[in-house]
Motif scaffolding. Structure first.
Motif, mmCIF file in Angstrom:
data_model
loop_
_atom_site.group_PDB
_atom_site.id
_atom_site.type_symbol
_atom_site.label_atom_id
_atom_site.label_comp_id
_atom_site.label_asym_id
_atom_site.label_seq_id
_atom_site.Cartn_x
_atom_site.Cartn_y
_atom_site.Cartn_z
ATOM 1 N N HIS A 183 0.819 -1.217 0.000
ATOM 2 C CA HIS A 183 0.000 0.000 0.000
ATOM 3 C C HIS A 183 0.854 1.269 0.000
ATOM 4 C CE1 HIS A 183 -3.819 -2.173 0.420
ATOM 5 N NE2 HIS A 183 -3.143 -3.004 1.189
ATOM 6 N N CYS A 208 -7.568 1.498 -3.999
ATOM 7 C CA CYS A 208 -7.468 0.086 -3.600
ATOM 8 C C CYS A 208 -8.641 -0.264 -2.688
ATOM 9 C CB CYS A 208 -6.140 -0.216 -2.910
ATOM 10 S SG CYS A 208 -6.129 0.184 -1.143
ATOM 11 N N HIS A 229 -7.174 3.492 -0.254
ATOM 12 C CA HIS A 229 -6.050 4.370 -0.600
ATOM 13 C C HIS A 229 -6.132 4.745 -2.067
ATOM 14 C CE1 HIS A 229 -4.127 1.427 2.394
ATOM 15 N NE2 HIS A 229 -4.504 2.485 3.069
ATOM 16 N N CYS A 256 -2.290 3.778 -4.404
ATOM 17 C CA CYS A 256 -1.245 2.969 -3.767
ATOM 18 C C CYS A 256 -0.727 1.931 -4.785
ATOM 19 C CB CYS A 256 -1.739 2.305 -2.485
ATOM 20 S SG CYS A 256 -2.815 0.894 -2.737
HETATM 21 ZN ZN LIG Z 1 -3.866 0.526 -0.725
#
Ligand SMILES: [Zn+2]
Length: 376
Positions: free
Chosen positions: A233, A243, A247, A250
């Motif tokens: 990440h 994601c 995030h 990432c």
């Molecule tokens: Zn992530």
């Protein structure tokens, strides 16, 4: 540990591991590498030779300069290990010898993550991998999640939905063979360290690509243990895709195989596309697939550079079930690695390791072997 030998000294462990990883070697070469006197080496090797774990391999090994001596090698057939990799859907298992050569392999679908069911499947494959008269010396189990060889407890495994599960103890009680657990990427790093691309390198990093992105580290000849290598990440770009943990931009959102597939399939409105279809499209010049794979390669290159800047490896090994994507995105990867590597650092060499799925299980077997030999 070794039947007929008893407790090993540190010197005995060192000599045996040196010969296992680098053998056959002449006695003079082993003595030189480990700074042992000829008489000390003789004392260390005698119990192994008498018990048949070390063989005098006349005519094998590199020629020696100076003291004439017989090369020594490990008889890899003297011990067997079971390695088991658990995924959300399947159990993959191999039986290996002392040299990590796969002797048998098998697999089972996991109908549920209920521990009673999984334990039953593990017991079945251990029985299947056991050869009459050649008992297993240890069982290794690897999985994505938090587990280490020094602890019989799986602390977290998101794919399997487990937390604080004493899997090592349960398996050991059920099969009556010493059992160790490990994180799957770390186990894969153990194979590379002793039997793969990492041999001859005191520091290297393994970067895996697939359903996630993982990193295993060997620094100054020690496989880094614990909850390390969580690079999946790392932030690449705030404007990037999202994601599953929320995030934006990432590494996993850019470069995991599900993210790559989803991104291309949704943009092209072709939900039937597989990951390999997407690689083919990119290779054939489809502009959408090309862009997504270039961005994925650049993200991975940035992760590799970050790892290199932090740990100064001599080598980065790329592996994992999606490693063949490198064929399609190598220029983007290489450019990002060069761009993000610190300007004072020595450029790091990259080795691409083709992947077969039983490599995960082989990693678990080597984890068991290393735990047995090094007591770690
Ligand atoms: Zn992530």
């Amino acid at each position: 540990m070794f039947p007929q030998i008893g407790r090993l000294t540190d010197a005995m462990r060192s000599v045996f591991v040196e010969l296992l990883v680098h053998g056959p070697l002449s006695r003079a070469e082993v003595a030189r590498r480990l700074s042992l006197s000829p008489s000390a080496l003789t004392k260390v090797t005698r119990p192994f030779i008498e018990a048949g774990y070390l063989l005098e391999a006349a005519g094998e090994g590199p020629a020696t300069v100076g003291r004439p001596s017989q090369p020594l090698r490990v008889d890899a057939s003297r011990m067997s290990f079971a390695g088991i990799k658990l995924t959300a859907d399947d159990l993959f298992a191999v039986r290996t010898d002392l040299g990590a050569r796969v002797e048998r392999e098998t697999s089972r679908p996991l109908a549920s993550h209920d521990i009673g069911h999984v334990l039953g499947q593990i017991v079945e494959v251990v029985e299947e991998l056991t050869v009459p008269g050649r008992p297993l010396s240890a069982v290794g189990i690897s999985l994505a999640g938090t587990a280490t060889p020094s602890d019989p407890v799986v602390h977290t495994s998101p794919f399997l939905g487990w937390s604080r599960l004493p899997l090592g103890r349960l398996v050991e009680e059920a099969v009556s063979v010493p059992t160790v657990l490990d994180n799957d990427v770390r186990a894969l790093t153990a194979v590379q360290q002793w039997f793969g691309e990492g041999v001859g390198h005191s520091s290297f990093a393994l970067l895996t690509v697939g359903a996630g992105i993982g990193c295993g580290l060997v620094i100054d000849d020690r496989l880094v243990s614990g909850r390390s290598g969580l690079v999946g990440h790392l932030r690449i770009d705030d404007r990037g895709p999202m994601c599953e943990r929320g995030h934006r931009g990432c590494a996993r959102a850019y470069a995991s195989s599900p993210s790559i597939r989803r991104s291309i399939a949704s943009t092209l409105e072709r939900p039937e596309l597989t990951f390999d279809d997407c690689l083919t499209l990119a290779a054939d010049g489809d502009p959408v697939a090309r862009r997504v794979l270039d961005e994925a390669g650049a993200a991975l290159g940035q992760v590799a550079a970050t790892v290199a800047n932090l740990t100064a490896p001599e080598l980065i090994v790329l592996s994992g079930e999606s490693v063949h994507m490198y064929d399609v995105c190598a220029p983007a990867f290489d450019a990002a690695l060069a761009h993000h590597t610190h300007w004072t650092a020595t450029p790091v060499r990259v080795a691409v390791k083709p992947f077969t799925f039983n490599e995960w299980a082989r990693g678990a077997a080597v984890t068991a072997l290393q735990h047995l030999l090094l007591n770690r």
